[in-house]
Each structure stands twice: as structure tokens, then as C-alpha cells.
Design a protein around this motif. Structure first.
Motif, mmCIF file in Angstrom:
data_model
loop_
_atom_site.group_PDB
_atom_site.id
_atom_site.type_symbol
_atom_site.label_atom_id
_atom_site.label_comp_id
_atom_site.label_asym_id
_atom_site.label_seq_id
_atom_site.Cartn_x
_atom_site.Cartn_y
_atom_site.Cartn_z
ATOM 1 N N CYS A 48 -27.714 -25.515 -17.323
ATOM 2 C CA CYS A 48 -28.623 -26.240 -16.428
ATOM 3 C C CYS A 48 -29.019 -25.415 -15.212
ATOM 4 O O CYS A 48 -30.164 -25.408 -14.798
ATOM 5 N N HIS A 49 -28.034 -24.742 -14.623
ATOM 6 C CA HIS A 49 -28.324 -23.999 -13.396
ATOM 7 C C HIS A 49 -28.733 -22.578 -13.725
ATOM 8 O O HIS A 49 -28.184 -21.967 -14.631
ATOM 9 N N HIS A 51 -15.607 -27.022 -7.089
ATOM 10 C CA HIS A 51 -16.029 -26.278 -8.284
ATOM 11 C C HIS A 51 -15.705 -24.788 -8.186
ATOM 12 O O HIS A 51 -15.823 -24.064 -9.161
ATOM 13 N N TRP A 55 -17.226 -32.031 -4.987
ATOM 14 C CA TRP A 55 -17.528 -31.078 -6.073
ATOM 15 C C TRP A 55 -18.159 -29.800 -5.518
ATOM 16 O O TRP A 55 -17.941 -28.711 -6.021
ATOM 17 N N ASN A 96 -28.641 -35.619 -2.778
ATOM 18 C CA ASN A 96 -29.828 -35.357 -3.597
ATOM 19 C C ASN A 96 -30.573 -36.612 -4.050
ATOM 20 O O ASN A 96 -31.341 -36.578 -4.985
ATOM 21 N N THR A 131 -33.579 -32.091 -3.242
ATOM 22 C CA THR A 131 -32.654 -31.252 -3.991
ATOM 23 C C THR A 131 -31.650 -30.613 -3.036
ATOM 24 O O THR A 131 -31.865 -30.597 -1.819
ATOM 25 N N VAL A 132 -30.578 -30.090 -3.587
ATOM 26 C CA VAL A 132 -29.578 -29.396 -2.778
ATOM 27 C C VAL A 132 -30.285 -28.257 -2.031
ATOM 28 O O VAL A 132 -30.943 -27.428 -2.647
ATOM 29 N N VAL A 170 -32.525 -27.663 -10.334
ATOM 30 C CA VAL A 170 -32.555 -28.646 -11.412
ATOM 31 C C VAL A 170 -32.849 -29.993 -10.788
ATOM 32 O O VAL A 170 -32.132 -30.426 -9.900
ATOM 33 N N CYS A 213 -22.239 -24.006 -17.124
ATOM 34 C CA CYS A 213 -23.062 -24.286 -15.931
ATOM 35 C C CYS A 213 -24.477 -23.736 -16.116
ATOM 36 O O CYS A 213 -25.455 -24.352 -15.724
ATOM 37 N N HIS A 220 -20.007 -34.095 -11.067
ATOM 38 C CA HIS A 220 -20.861 -33.911 -9.902
ATOM 39 C C HIS A 220 -20.927 -35.107 -8.951
ATOM 40 O O HIS A 220 -21.426 -34.963 -7.840
HETATM 41 C C1 HEC Z 1 -26.352 -31.045 -17.606
HETATM 42 C C2 HEC Z 1 -26.831 -30.220 -16.529
HETATM 43 C C3 HEC Z 1 -25.812 -29.627 -15.558
HETATM 44 C C4 HEC Z 1 -24.668 -28.867 -15.869
HETATM 45 C C5 HEC Z 1 -24.128 -28.472 -17.249
HETATM 46 C C6 HEC Z 1 -24.099 -28.480 -14.600
HETATM 47 N N1 HEC Z 1 -24.851 -28.977 -13.559
HETATM 48 FE FE1 HEC Z 1 -24.477 -28.710 -11.603
HETATM 49 N N2 HEC Z 1 -26.080 -29.899 -11.126
HETATM 50 C C7 HEC Z 1 -26.938 -30.472 -12.037
HETATM 51 C C8 HEC Z 1 -27.951 -31.244 -11.323
HETATM 52 C C9 HEC Z 1 -29.091 -32.026 -11.967
HETATM 53 C C10 HEC Z 1 -27.643 -31.107 -9.947
HETATM 54 C C11 HEC Z 1 -28.427 -31.703 -8.757
HETATM 55 C C12 HEC Z 1 -29.388 -30.619 -8.362
HETATM 56 C C13 HEC Z 1 -30.331 -30.981 -7.268
HETATM 57 O O1 HEC Z 1 -30.650 -32.143 -7.048
HETATM 58 O O2 HEC Z 1 -30.761 -30.025 -6.595
HETATM 59 C C14 HEC Z 1 -26.485 -30.250 -9.862
HETATM 60 C C15 HEC Z 1 -25.875 -29.871 -8.675
HETATM 61 C C16 HEC Z 1 -24.784 -29.003 -8.587
HETATM 62 C C17 HEC Z 1 -24.174 -28.586 -7.349
HETATM 63 C C18 HEC Z 1 -24.569 -29.054 -5.960
HETATM 64 C C19 HEC Z 1 -23.806 -30.351 -5.771
HETATM 65 C C20 HEC Z 1 -24.328 -31.281 -4.762
HETATM 66 O O3 HEC Z 1 -25.086 -32.198 -5.141
HETATM 67 O O4 HEC Z 1 -24.011 -31.138 -3.599
HETATM 68 C C21 HEC Z 1 -23.162 -27.719 -7.652
HETATM 69 C C22 HEC Z 1 -22.223 -27.019 -6.702
HETATM 70 C C23 HEC Z 1 -23.137 -27.602 -9.102
HETATM 71 N N3 HEC Z 1 -24.138 -28.399 -9.628
HETATM 72 C C24 HEC Z 1 -22.272 -26.799 -9.784
HETATM 73 C C25 HEC Z 1 -22.153 -26.791 -11.159
HETATM 74 C C26 HEC Z 1 -21.147 -26.031 -11.875
HETATM 75 C C27 HEC Z 1 -20.120 -25.129 -11.207
HETATM 76 C C28 HEC Z 1 -21.329 -26.282 -13.183
HETATM 77 C C29 HEC Z 1 -20.532 -25.761 -14.340
HETATM 78 C C30 HEC Z 1 -19.135 -26.130 -14.346
HETATM 79 C C31 HEC Z 1 -22.462 -27.215 -13.294
HETATM 80 N N4 HEC Z 1 -22.927 -27.492 -12.058
HETATM 81 C C32 HEC Z 1 -22.965 -27.686 -14.484
HETATM 82 C C33 HEC Z 1 -26.886 -30.354 -13.405
HETATM 83 C C34 HEC Z 1 -25.898 -29.689 -14.114
#
Ligand code: HEC
Ligand code: HEC
Ligand code: HEC
Ligand code: HEC
Ligand code: HEC
Ligand code: HEC
Ligand code: HEC
Ligand code: HEC
Length: 492
Positions: free
Chosen positions: A432-433, A418, A414, A380, A384-385, A400, A429, A409
Motif C-alpha cells: 500500500c505504501h 510500527h 501505531w 486522517n 492525509t498523514v 494512500v 507495507c 492502524h
Molecule cells: C492495505 C493497505 C495498507 C497496508 C498493507 C499498510 N498500510 Fe499503513 N496506511 C494505510 C492507509 C490507507 C493509511 C492512511 C494514510 C493517509 O490517510 O494518509 C496508512 C497510514 C499509515 C501510517 C500513518 C499512521 C497514522 O495515521 O498516523 C503509518 C505509520 C503506516 N501506515 C505504517 C504502515 C506499516 C509499517 C505497514 C506495514 C507493516 C503498513 N502501514 C501497511 C494503508 C496500509
């Protein structure tokens, strides 16, 4: 005027020695230039000049450039004259282009031009003086959304749609700072490539705000402690400053790879999804090697004929055959030895390395506190993913893209690990998501155990390769499948 005179000192009349073959050549070339100019003036006056500047002259009179003309006519640059990119404004480039052009004309008359015409073009005018006449670096956009349609290799030719947001970026006029993908041109990024097509990067140097140079070395070179070659390359003028052409090297002349061309034809309704396995069969066919154009067209006809007794509407079969004939004709130019494999497209990382020439996690530098850093391959960094939907699935997800990513992350694994989170974690999660995040068609339904190395052939058969490439790209697969499994990687 002085600069022009310096350029024009070739050929110097006083030093011409007709006993030397090189001098005889120069005289001949000079004679051709004069005859050409003379004819232009006599026959058409000013119009003669402007004819030699026209798209018709470059693309049709000069037969070897026929393929470039065909591709150009299909590109978004179809209304931009060849000379706007290849010559640019000003008198000196104009004169130089006439000299180069005359040499090319001679090559054509003597039938000794190279097939294919070599790319990169050694003496192309710097992009600063051509591309930037129309595209100013300060007008670049922030993020753009891309939706890319592929089809799977299954019987139903299932639609696989990938959406990602590209972090295009550019230069901020207020601060002079660049970010995102177009950061490379608002900064001074230099490199040394080891091959003529600039695919193997030995060294990358970035000028820092304080004037120092941040240097990344290909890790095998760094491991061997071989660093003196940089000074050597600098002395020989082999260091190149990155510009538009280092990524957009196929602007106006792009040849899509077979899978891309077939997916495009299905999307546009030229090839019907009703023909079982047509996507896979068509891609395999276009990837094949044929001795003559006739053989290729016959293979396409045979593919069509094989659907005859299947009860499918004959019009759909005929349309598919015609679409494949057209794709073949517009992507393969046997008399110039030119097809999609000839020149890599550096604007992407599929099917050739493109961005991954440097962003491969294998270009290393040691920063001041002794830590090793690499040019990032984080998925990313640039987009984005990818959000993927298969068939009729609906995935609604606003990705996000701002804010801090939790520490969990940072590791690529991950994406898989996850899956062990609890229901309680999930609420965290969702801060944000969006709740639909988990519906990403590339991830859900995927059996991705830790021993995937042993079970993956079955998994590919079940969900299809397109799903795998959402997370892996060919770089993972080619480690163990050097020839490529996707049909995307050019086969040797
Ligand atoms: C503080 C904000 C935040 C929280 C809380 C969060 N995430 Fe994320 N996550 C992000 C961001 C920002 C990205 C990058 C997204 C992108 O660039 O499209 C991401 C990406 C991911 C990805 C894709 C990973 C990759 O880059 O290949 C997964 C899977 C994921 N999150 C799962 C989770 C899970 C499961 C939880 C809860 C345990 C969680 N996230 C909690 C912000 C958060
Ligand atoms: C939008 C700008 C643009 C236009 C318009 C354009 N070209 Fe190009 N052309 C390029 C770039 C960029 C390259 C690759 C240069 C490099 O990598 O060094 C190239 C390369 C070439 C090459 C070398 C072989 C190859 O495929 O790379 C030929 C021949 C060529 N162009 C002919 C033409 C002709 C003929 C026209 C008009 C019909 C034309 N070009 C119009 C940008 C353009
Ligand atoms: C004479 C003006 C002109 C010049 C010179 C020019 N372009 Fe363009 N460019 C255009 C126009 C017009 C479009 C189409 C815009 C649209 O469709 O919205 C375009 C579109 C593009 C696009 C987006 C479409 C695509 O092909 O992906 C890129 C990238 C691009 N140009 C790069 C370049 C590069 C690199 C050069 C120099 C080699 C260059 N342009 C030179 C006018 C120009
Ligand atoms: C590091 C590689 C890189 C360099 C260097 C680069 N570009 Fe791009 N550019 C991209 C990528 C990637 C895209 C997105 C292409 C796509 O839409 O698939 C893009 C998109 C564009 C677009 C289309 C923007 C749109 O809104 O669709 C234009 C125009 C463009 N670039 C012009 C240029 C010009 C002119 C230069 C030189 C001043 C340049 N680029 C240098 C990688 C680069
Ligand atoms: C010649 C080597 C090279 C190539 C090719 C290359 N990059 Fe980079 N890129 C770099 C370097 C070096 C950095 C900065 C690394 C650092 O300082 O940590 C960078 C940084 C970036 C950044 C982060 C910029 C920021 O906001 O600070 C993005 C995004 C990026 N590259 C995208 C791309 C894309 C997309 C492509 C392919 C179209 C590409 N790059 C091709 C060398 C390259
Ligand atoms: C250095 C920048 C950069 C990095 C790092 C990067 N990508 Fe990309 N990616 C791009 C660009 C540029 C495109 C082209 C988008 C387009 O087609 O317009 C792209 C396209 C894609 C696509 C869509 C391709 C298609 O044809 O459908 C997928 C999937 C993808 N990337 C996955 C990944 C994965 C997985 C990773 C991490 C291993 C990754 N990318 C790392 C720049 C990058
Ligand atoms: C959602 C993202 C994602 C998707 C989709 C995905 N993978 Fe993976 N895969 C991963 C991650 C993360 C790892 C662990 C890599 C690591 O730790 O370096 C992995 C590991 C692997 C490995 C082991 C590689 C090794 O180095 O031993 C193989 C083989 C593999 N995947 C194949 C596949 C195949 C085949 C598909 C399609 C059926 C697929 N993957 C789809 C994320 C994904
Ligand atoms: C760690 C090494 C490794 C990685 C990484 C790997 N494979 Fe494989 N793959 C193998 C081995 C070994 C076999 C043979 C297994 C067998 O015959 O049971 C195989 C077999 C296959 C097969 C079935 C046989 C064939 O060649 O058609 C497919 C399809 C396949 N892999 C796809 C992929 C894809 C897609 C990726 C990338 C996402 C990938 N593999 C990454 C080692 C790997």
C-alpha cells in the motif's frame, strides 16, 4: 409585503411615549434614518443610495471598521462588496441594514461603539442567502492538496514543508449525500455553544436520514447526567444550525498569527533566511506586549540593529525591519483593541481550536447497542498523514487515501509502535505504501522512545518543534504545558 410591514412596525408611532428613555432613543434613531435617507436623495439621488452601499462608505467613512477594510483588501474577497456578505439581495435586508447602519453611525457620533467590534455578528444574514449566491454547495471539490511552508526556530531558520491532502468533499447532486469536510452543510448539524465566541461546545445534534437526532454531549456534561439544558436552549432559541460562517468566520477579515505572518514573509523573500535565528526572534517579538505602537516599532528597530556588526548585507537587515513593521501594522490595531488573538479562526485547528471544538474525542454519544462513540479526532479523518520535508530533503510520496486500513492502524500509537516491524513485514507495507513513505521528514531520525515524557525537551532542541506538531498538534502539549510551548497558542 406583509413580512416587510411586520419588520417595519418598529418604531410604532402610536406607542411612542417621550417620558420613556427607550422610546426617546427609538425616535432619535428613526430621525437619523430619515435624515440620512433624505440627505442621500437630495444630495445624490440614486447615487446617494449606492454610495451608502459601497466599500468606501462601509470601510472608510465608518472609521471603527478601518481594520476590517485593511484585512479585506488583502483577502481573496477584495473584489466582493461588503454588502454582498453583510446585507445580501432583497428589499427587507436592505431596509434592515439601513436601520442597523444608522444605529452604528449614531454609536460613532456618540463615540460609544465597542472596541473591538464584537464578533460573531449577532444579526448576520444566514450564509445560505449570501455566501451561497457565489459558492454553491454542489460545486465543492473532492480532495485538494495543500503545501504549507514553515521555518524552524534554529540558527539557519530551516524550511519545514508540510504537504497534506484535505478531504474537502461537498454534496453529490445525484444522491443528495454529502461527505468530507463540507459534509456539515449538506447535513443538518445543530449545536449549543456556552460562550459568545462559540468556542465551548456543550452539545451537537445531527439529524439522521430517518428523522431522529444523533446527540453528542461534552463528556463532562454527559458524565453529570445534565441533559435537560438542551430543551431549555431550544425553547430560548439558543440552538444554532451550522453554516459556512461556523468555519469560515474570518472570511475577508483574517489576521494571521505571528508565526504564520513571519513564515509568509520568509517564503516571499521579504525576510532573509541569512539572518541567524530571525524566525524565532521575529515571532517572539511579535508575540510580545507593547504599551504603544512606538514601543513595538522601536523593538523591531533594535532587533534589526542587533545584526549590524554581523557582517550581513545592510539591505537585508533593512528589508527585514520593514517587513516586520508592515506585519505589525497590518495585524495589530491598538485603538480598536484588535489583533490576531481577538477572534479565533475556526477554519483550521492551529493556533486556536477550530475543528477541535467538536473533533476532540471528548464529545460522546451512546448508540443503540449501548456503545460509546465520539466525534472523531483521527488525524486522517480530514486530511492525509502530513508529509514533511526539512531543509533540502526530498520526499516523494503519493499518500494512500483509498481502501481499507489494516487493523493495526486504528490506534494512534501505531505511528510510533510500527518501528519494531521486521524487514519481512516491510514488503507487506509496500503493497500500500510507497517505498518513500518512511522518508517522511517528521518521522525518520526521530528518537521517540516510550519514555518520551522524560526525554522530549532534548528531542525538541534537536529536531525542532515543527516536527512534533506533525503528529501532536498543540492539544498534546498543552495538557502538560498549559501556556503552550509553541508560541502559537495565545498566552493569557
Ligand atoms: C492495505 C493497505 C495498507 C497496508 C498493507 C499498510 N498500510 Fe499503513 N496506511 C494505510 C492507509 C490507507 C493509511 C492512511 C494514510 C493517509 O490517510 O494518509 C496508512 C497510514 C499509515 C501510517 C500513518 C499512521 C497514522 O495515521 O498516523 C503509518 C505509520 C503506516 N501506515 C505504517 C504502515 C506499516 C509499517 C505497514 C506495514 C507493516 C503498513 N502501514 C501497511 C494503508 C496500509
Ligand atoms: C466574503 C464575505 C465578506 C465580505 C466581502 C466582508 N465581510 Fe465583514 N464579515 C464577514 C464574516 C463571515 C464575518 C464574521 C461574522 C460572524 O462570525 O458572525 C464578518 C464580520 C465583520 C465585522 C465584525 C467584526 C469582525 O471582525 O468580525 C465587521 C465590522 C465587518 N465584517 C465589516 C466589513 C466591512 C467594512 C467590509 C467591506 C470593506 C466587509 N466586512 C466585507 C464576511 C465578509
Ligand atoms: C459576490 C461573490 C462572493 C460572495 C458573496 C462570497 N464569496 Fe467567497 N469567494 C469569491 C471569490 C471571487 C473568491 C476568490 C476565488 C479565487 O481566488 O479563486 C472567493 C474565495 C473564497 C474562499 C477561498 C479563499 C479563502 O479565503 O480561503 C472561501 C473559503 C470563501 N470564498 C468563502 C466564502 C464565505 C464563507 C462567504 C460568505 C460569508 C463568501 N465566500 C461569500 C466570491 C464570493
Ligand atoms: C466544517 C467546516 C466548514 C464548513 C461548515 C464550510 N467550510 Fe468551506 N472549507 C472548509 C475547509 C477546512 C476548507 C479548506 C480551507 C483551506 O484550503 O485551507 C474549505 C474550503 C472552502 C472553499 C475553497 C475551496 C477551494 O477549492 O480552495 C470555499 C469556496 C468554501 N470552503 C466555501 C464554503 C461555503 C460557501 C460554505 C457554506 C455553504 C462552507 N465553505 C462551509 C471548512 C468548512
Ligand atoms: C459543531 C461541531 C463541529 C465542528 C466545529 C466541526 N465538526 Fe466535523 N463533524 C461534526 C460531527 C457531529 C460529525 C459527524 C460525526 C458522526 O456522525 O459520527 C462531523 C464529521 C466530520 C467529517 C466526516 C464527514 C463524513 O464524510 O462523514 C469530517 C471530514 C469533518 N467533520 C471535518 C471537520 C473539519 C475540517 C472541521 C473544522 C474546519 C470540522 N469538522 C468542525 C461536528 C463538527
Ligand atoms: C476535524 C478535521 C481534522 C482533524 C481530526 C485533524 N485535522 Fe489537521 N488539519 C485540518 C484542517 C482543516 C487543516 C488546515 C489545512 C490548511 O492549512 O489549509 C489542518 C492542518 C494540519 C496541519 C498543517 C498545519 C500547518 O499550519 O502547518 C498539520 C500538521 C495537522 N493538521 C496535523 C493534524 C494531526 C496530527 C491531527 C491528529 C491529532 C489532525 N491534524 C487532525 C483538519 C483536521
Ligand atoms: C511520527 C509521529 C510523531 C512525531 C513526529 C512525534 N511524536 Fe510524540 N508521540 C507520538 C505517538 C504516537 C505517541 C504515543 C501517544 C499515545 O499513545 O497516546 C507520542 C507520545 C509522546 C509523548 C508522551 C505523551 C504522554 O501522554 O505521555 C510526548 C511527551 C511526546 N510524544 C513528545 C513529542 C515531541 C516533543 C516531539 C517532537 C520532538 C514528538 N513527540 C514527535 C507520535 C509522534
Ligand atoms: C506528559 C506531560 C508532557 C507532555 C504531554 C509534553 N511535555 Fe514538554 N515537558 C514536560 C515536563 C515535565 C518538562 C520539564 C522537563 C525538565 O525540565 O527536564 C517539559 C519540558 C519541555 C521543554 C523544555 C522546557 C521548556 O518549557 O521550554 C520543551 C521544549 C517541551 N517540553 C516541549 C514539548 C512539546 C513540543 C510537547 C508536545 C509535542 C510537549 N512538550 C508535551 C511534560 C510534558
Amino acid at each position: 409585503m406583509k413580512a416587510i410591514r411586520n419588520r417595519l412596525k418598529w418604531p410604532r408611532p402610536l406607542t411612542i411615549d417621550l417620558s420613556k428613555p427607550a422610546h426617546r432613543w427609538r425616535l432619535l434613531i428613526a430621525a437619523v434614518v430619515f435624515v440620512l435617507f433624505g440627505l442621500a436623495i437630495v444630495a445624490g439621488g440614486v447615487q446617494g443610495y449606492s454610495y451608502t452601499e459601497s466599500v468606501g462608505f462601509c470601510g472608510t467613512t465608518c472609521h471603527p471598521m478601518g481594520p476590517q477594510l485593511i484585512l479585506y483588501q488583502q483577502s481573496p474577497h477584495a473584489k466582493v462588496a461588503c454588502t454582498e456578505c453583510h446585507v445580501g439581495a432583497g428589499l427587507q435586508p436592505f431596509v434592515q441594514s439601513k436601520i442597523d447602519g444608522s444605529r452604528q453611525l449614531l454609536g460613532m457620533i456618540l463615540n460609544n461603539y465597542s472596541r473591538p467590534i464584537k464578533s460573531p455578528v449577532g444579526n448576520l444574514r444566514p450564509a445560505r442567502e449570501t455566501c451561497e449566491e457565489c459558492h454553491t454547495p454542489t460545486s465543492f471539490k473532492d480532495n485538494i492538496t495543500k503545501s504549507i511552508k514553515h521555518y524552524d526556530n534554529d540558527q539557519a531558520n530551516t524550511l519545514v514543508q508540510t504537504t497534506l491532502i484535505l478531504k474537502l468533499g461537498g454534496m453529490n447532486t445525484a444522491t443528495g449525500q454529502g461527505k468530507g469536510i463540507h459534509w456539515h452543510i449538506s447535513s443538518e448539524v445543530d449545536y449549543i455553544a456556552l460562550d459568545p465566541q462559540r468556542q465551548v461546545m456543550a452539545w451537537v445534534g445531527i439529524k439522521q436520514p430517518d428523522g431522529t437526532l444523533k446527540e453528542f454531549f461534552a463528556s463532562d456534561i454527559a458524565g453529570m447526567g445534565q441533559k435537560a439544558f438542551v430543551e431549555d436552549a431550544r425553547a430560548k432559541g439558543l440552538i444554532r444550525r451550522m453554516d459556512c460562517i461556523d468555519c469560515h468566520n474570518r472570511a475577508a477579515h483574517y489576521i494571521p498569527y505571528p508565526a504564520e505572518a513571519v513564515d509568509g514573509a520568509i517564503t516571499n523573500g521579504l525576510i532573509s533566511q541569512d539572518l541567524p535565528f530571525i524566525r524565532k526572534r521575529a515571532v517572539d517579538l511579535l508575540n510580545g506586549k507593547y504599551n504603544t505602537e512606538g514601543d513595538a516599532l522601536k523593538a523591531i528597530q533594535n532587533l534589526g540593529d542587533s545584526y549590524k556588526s554581523s557582517g550581513i548585507d545592510q539591505a537585508k537587515i533593512d528589508a527585514a525591519v520593514k517587513a516586520l513593521d508592515d506585519i505589525y501594522g497590518n495585524t495589530t490595531f491598538p485603538d480598536m483593541n484588535l489583533d490576531w488573538k481577538t477572534n479565533p479562526n475556526n477554519q483550521k485547528h492551529t493556533p486556536t481550536l477550530g475543528c477541535f471544538r467538536c473533533h476532540d474525542g471528548k464529545h460522546v454519544t451512546t448508540n443503540t447497542d449501548g456503545k460509546t462513540e465520539t466525534i472523531s479526532v483521527q488525524c486522517n479523518l480530514c486530511h492525509t498523514v502530513p508529509i514533511v520535508s526539512r531543509g533540502t530533503e526530498t520526499v516523494v510520496e503519493a499518500p494512500v487515501i483509498v481502501g481499507n486500513v489494516p487493523a493495526t492502524h486504528t490506534d494512534f500509537s501505531w505511528t510510533i509502535t510500527h518501528q519494531t516491524i521486521t524487514a519481512a513485514d516491510k514488503n507487506e507495507c509496500y503493497q500500500c505504501h510507497g517505498q518513500a513513505f518512511c522518508n517522511n521528514g517528521a518521522c525518520h531520525n526521530l528518537q521517540h522512545p516510550t519514555n518520551m515524557a522524560f526525554t522530549h525537551p532534548q528531542e525538541v532542541a534537536r529536531v525542532g518543534q515543527q516536527v512534533c506538531f506533525t503528529c501532536h498538534q498543540d492539544i498534546t502539549c498543552t495538557r502538560c504545558h498549559p501556556g503552550g510551548v509553541s508560541g502559537l497558542t495565545p498566552k493569557p
